[in-house]
Motif scaffolding. Structure first.
Motif, PDB file in Angstrom:
ATOM      1  N   ASN A 135       8.530 -12.209 -22.846  1.00 47.11           N
ATOM      2  CA  ASN A 135      10.124 -12.505 -22.266  1.00 47.11           C
ATOM      3  C   ASN A 135      10.518 -11.072 -21.310  1.00 47.11           C
ATOM      4  N   VAL A 136      11.343 -11.188 -20.438  1.00 51.62           N
ATOM      5  CA  VAL A 136      11.661 -10.066 -19.429  1.00 51.62           C
ATOM      6  C   VAL A 136      11.831  -8.675 -20.085  1.00 51.62           C
ATOM      7  N   ARG A 137      12.718  -8.824 -21.211  1.00 48.71           N
ATOM      8  CA  ARG A 137      12.998  -7.549 -21.955  1.00 48.71           C
ATOM      9  C   ARG A 137      11.627  -6.908 -22.236  1.00 48.71           C
ATOM     10  N   ARG A 138      10.765  -7.480 -22.952  1.00 57.12           N
ATOM     11  CA  ARG A 138       9.522  -6.678 -22.912  1.00 57.12           C
ATOM     12  C   ARG A 138       8.567  -6.289 -22.071  1.00 57.12           C
ATOM     13  N   LEU A 139       8.780  -7.261 -20.790  1.00 58.37           N
ATOM     14  CA  LEU A 139       8.416  -6.716 -19.661  1.00 58.37           C
ATOM     15  C   LEU A 139       8.880  -5.335 -19.036  1.00 58.37           C
ATOM     16  N   ILE A 140      10.073  -5.461 -19.191  1.00 59.67           N
ATOM     17  CA  ILE A 140      10.785  -4.133 -18.615  1.00 59.67           C
ATOM     18  C   ILE A 140      10.501  -2.916 -19.581  1.00 59.67           C
ATOM     19  N   ASP A 141      10.224  -3.232 -20.804  1.00 55.82           N
ATOM     20  CA  ASP A 141       9.803  -2.005 -21.735  1.00 55.82           C
ATOM     21  C   ASP A 141       8.224  -1.507 -21.456  1.00 55.82           C
ATOM     22  N   LEU A 167      -0.963  -1.176 -15.214  1.00 52.96           N
ATOM     23  CA  LEU A 167      -0.030  -2.153 -15.941  1.00 52.96           C
ATOM     24  C   LEU A 167      -0.576  -3.565 -15.683  1.00 52.96           C
ATOM     25  N   ARG A 168      -1.168  -4.063 -14.737  1.00 54.43           N
ATOM     26  CA  ARG A 168      -1.557  -5.334 -14.628  1.00 54.43           C
ATOM     27  C   ARG A 168      -2.628  -5.767 -15.664  1.00 54.43           C
ATOM     28  N   LYS A 169      -3.453  -4.476 -15.866  1.00 51.78           N
ATOM     29  CA  LYS A 169      -4.779  -4.973 -16.745  1.00 51.78           C
ATOM     30  C   LYS A 169      -4.105  -5.011 -18.122  1.00 51.78           C
ATOM     31  N   ARG A 204       6.950   5.870 -16.531  1.00 54.54           N
ATOM     32  CA  ARG A 204       6.775   7.117 -17.027  1.00 54.54           C
ATOM     33  C   ARG A 204       5.365   7.940 -16.543  1.00 54.54           C
ATOM     34  N   VAL A 205       4.658   7.133 -16.942  1.00 49.42           N
ATOM     35  CA  VAL A 205       3.256   7.840 -16.842  1.00 49.42           C
ATOM     36  C   VAL A 205       3.153   7.967 -15.194  1.00 49.42           C
ATOM     37  N   GLU A 206       3.438   7.176 -14.459  1.00 50.52           N
ATOM     38  CA  GLU A 206       3.392   7.383 -13.015  1.00 50.52           C
ATOM     39  C   GLU A 206       4.133   8.488 -12.463  1.00 50.52           C
ATOM     40  N   GLU A 214       0.723  -1.335   0.130  1.00 49.27           N
ATOM     41  CA  GLU A 214       0.206   0.127   0.071  1.00 49.27           C
ATOM     42  C   GLU A 214       0.975   1.239  -0.001  1.00 49.27           C
ATOM     43  N   ARG A 215       0.480   2.182  -0.792  1.00 52.28           N
ATOM     44  CA  ARG A 215       1.296   3.410  -0.832  1.00 52.28           C
ATOM     45  C   ARG A 215       2.725   3.196  -1.546  1.00 52.28           C
ATOM     46  N   GLU A 216       2.980   2.192  -2.394  1.00 51.91           N
ATOM     47  CA  GLU A 216       4.273   1.700  -2.769  1.00 51.91           C
ATOM     48  C   GLU A 216       4.259   2.252  -4.296  1.00 51.91           C
ATOM     49  N   THR A 217       4.926   3.096  -4.851  1.00 47.63           N
ATOM     50  CA  THR A 217       5.174   3.393  -6.189  1.00 47.63           C
ATOM     51  C   THR A 217       5.654   1.983  -6.956  1.00 47.63           C
ATOM     52  N   LEU A 218       5.100   2.194  -8.175  1.00 49.31           N
ATOM     53  CA  LEU A 218       5.699   1.306  -9.340  1.00 49.31           C
ATOM     54  C   LEU A 218       7.064   1.297  -9.321  1.00 49.31           C
TER      55      LEU A 218
END
Length: 157
Positions: A138-144, A127-129, A151-153, A87-91
């Motif tokens: 893959n993780v590279r795409r996840l990081i992207d 982001l979850r949605k 950036r939005v947050e 709770e109250r943790e940023t991405l």
């Protein structure tokens, strides 16, 4: 400089990489190795009996057996399952904690990393949605994708 707080196997590996051009000269490697040690380890090295070490491999084995308690123990894969955004943790904060834990696991589990990261996000998080509607492979795409949402947050703060 090895200080006893980092993984000693990694230290020896990094030392070997730095001095690879001299890897055939065992005597020189044994003489240079102490320069990579902190004070506690130097006392151990200075206490070695003269002539008790006959090769660099023997020196690193003695080093590893003496400081075995300093070895990093890999985290089990299921430690990722306990990760969840607080709770109250940023991405960004969640991301930092998550990747720190992920990097302590010794295998390549992209699929598990992607799923556990997503499950750790609150169900209402955009982001979850997004990861549910358009899964990444893959993780590279996840990081992207994470970077986009980060950036939005950060722009909203």
């Amino acid at each position: 400089m090895y200080n006893g707080r980092t993984d000693l196997v990694e230290h020896v590996s990094q030392f070997n990489q730095r001095i690879v051009i001299h890897s055939k000269n065992e005597a020189m490697m044994c003489k240079v190795f102490p320069f990579s040690l902190g004070p506690v380890m130097m006392r151990w090295f200075d206490g070695l009996r003269e002539g008790s070490i006959s090769s660099f491999k023997e020196l690193t084995r003695a080093f590893e057996s003496r400081f075995v308690t300093c070895n990093r123990v890999p985290r089990p894969l299921d430690s990722l399952l306990s990760m969840a955004m607080r709770e109250r943790e940023t991405l960004k904060m969640y991301l930092d904690r998550y990747w720190e834990m992920f990097n302590e696991i010794d295998r390549d589990f992209d699929d598990v990393a992607i799923r556990t990261f997503k499950v750790g996000l609150p169900t209402e998080h955009d982001l979850r949605k997004s990861l549910t509607k358009k899964p990444v492979r893959n993780v590279r795409r996840l990081i992207d994708r994470i970077d986009e949402y980060k950036r939005v947050e950060e722009g909203q703060q």
